[in-house]
Design an enzyme around this catalytic site. Sequence first.
Site, PDB file in Angstrom:
ATOM      1  N   SER A 107      33.563  42.760  36.395  1.00 36.25           N
ATOM      2  CA  SER A 107      33.980  41.410  36.016  1.00 36.25           C
ATOM      3  C   SER A 107      34.044  40.435  37.188  1.00 36.25           C
ATOM      4  CB  SER A 107      35.349  41.458  35.342  1.00 36.25           C
ATOM      5  OG  SER A 107      36.294  42.058  36.211  1.00 36.25           O
ATOM      6  N   ASP A 133      43.799  34.974  36.415  1.00 34.41           N
ATOM      7  CA  ASP A 133      44.488  35.729  35.371  1.00 34.41           C
ATOM      8  C   ASP A 133      45.096  36.975  36.006  1.00 34.41           C
ATOM      9  OD1 ASP A 133      42.411  37.509  35.711  1.00 34.41           O
ATOM     10  OD2 ASP A 133      41.519  37.196  33.736  1.00 34.41           O
ATOM     11  N   HIS A 173      41.965  38.618  38.081  1.00 37.74           N
ATOM     12  CA  HIS A 173      40.857  37.936  38.754  1.00 37.74           C
ATOM     13  C   HIS A 173      41.275  36.717  39.577  1.00 37.74           C
ATOM     14  CE1 HIS A 173      39.234  39.973  35.114  1.00 37.74           C
ATOM     15  NE2 HIS A 173      38.428  40.459  36.041  1.00 37.74           N
TER      16      HIS A 173
END
Length: 371
Positions: free
Chosen positions: A40, A335, A338
Amino acid sequence: MASVTQMILLFVAAIHGATMMTVMVATGKTGLTIFIFGDSTADVGTNNHLPTCTARADHRYHGIDYAYSKATGRFSNGRNTADLIARLLGNYIVSPPPFLFLLSRKATFKRNILRGANFASGGAGIFSKTGRKNFHKVISMAEQIQQFATVRSNITELLGSPRDADDLLQNSVYIISVGSNDLVEYTLSQGGQTGDPKQFMVNLTEAYATHLANLYTLGARKFGIIGIPPIGCCPAARPHNSSGGCFEALNDNARSFYKSMQSLLSDFSLLYQGFKYSLGNTYAMTMNVIENPRGNRFREVKKACCGDGTLFHGVTDCVVGAKLCSNRADFLFWDKFHPTEKASEIAALTLVYGEGAQYVTPMNLSSLVMA
Ligand SMILES: *[C@@H]1O[C@H](CO)[C@@H](O)[C@H](O)[C@H]1NC(C)=O
Ligand SMILES: *[C@@H]1O[C@H](CO)[C@@H](O)[C@H](O)[C@H]1NC(C)=O
Ligand SMILES: *[C@@H]1O[C@H](CO)[C@@H](O)[C@H](O)[C@H]1NC(C)=O
Ligand SMILES: *[C@@H]1O[C@H](CO)[C@@H](O)[C@H](O)[C@H]1NC(C)=O
């Protein structure tokens, strides 16, 4: 043609407030092709193409600071580290598109594929099993490399000669950002580590070595390897420490992963002819920000900008209805896992232009392109 490109670049650089230097570097290397692999931290929309995958960022508030506030699948308020590296290194505005997106557009596939592709898939790991249980379907590193093998045959067909294809692929840059999910699954599984930590790291390093060797066999030579950040300090991990500090078990593993990568990569450069690399120490870079927020122009280095639950907003994912900060440039974390676009930008600048061995070794990414 060239002047139009330059004007677009100037415009893009101007809206992002970039320096003249960026413009010069970008226009000077119009031919660079970049392939991106990982999780991610580098995904630019791969998982949007996986209907059953639950690791997704194609919903608000992700992308709130991206063009048109579009939720593109990036786990960020804006662009991610892969985008910013591609922009600094080559003639790209953001990362090359996801391979799965290119594949879905048959008419333009051939025109686009020579400019690279992004295979990274949120939730994926070095091990093929990583992410399956939690996110149902992700594209593992092994699958990402299989997809690259297809791209290689498409490029060979397109250029009409294996030699020209090899030339292109040997001069391309391969950015890999993976490993956090393997560590998180191992460290947090059933509340504790299963199996000997040393053996786990040996296994993980062997799996990484297999991926690198496969890419090398397919023609890759220039590797930009991004280490694992101090994931024990992310808002999701801090609650595992009753005093609110970083969760050391995760950070210990991130540090030992970096050490393993150092020796693996130096072995590879002796063993495999023409193998060149740049290893980014995102652990040290991020720790520097956490320990010295002000000096790095951050105000909040513990709490997530978007999320909810606990002191650190580290329980709820970034979804509509979660808490959302307005001063996003003050936050290290977007978040619960991240970084914000601002944090990614600092990381990309350091990886591309950094001097000295502290954060990127044995050379920065701009030297890797030239090597
Ligand atoms: C790319 O290569 C694969 C494997 O050789 C082939 O099946 C596929 O049709 C090719 N795609 C395009 C768009 O040329
Ligand atoms: C390491 O790999 C071996 C062989 O696949 C396996 O038996 C062992 O359980 C693994 N150890 C850890 C700690 O993951
Ligand atoms: C919790 O954080 C403190 C520092 O604030 C550290 O000394 C301690 O080792 C951490 N504990 C765990 C379980 O990670
Ligand atoms: C990158 O690394 C090289 C070699 O260490 C160094 O000479 C150079 O100043 C660094 N920065 C840039 C922008 O190339």
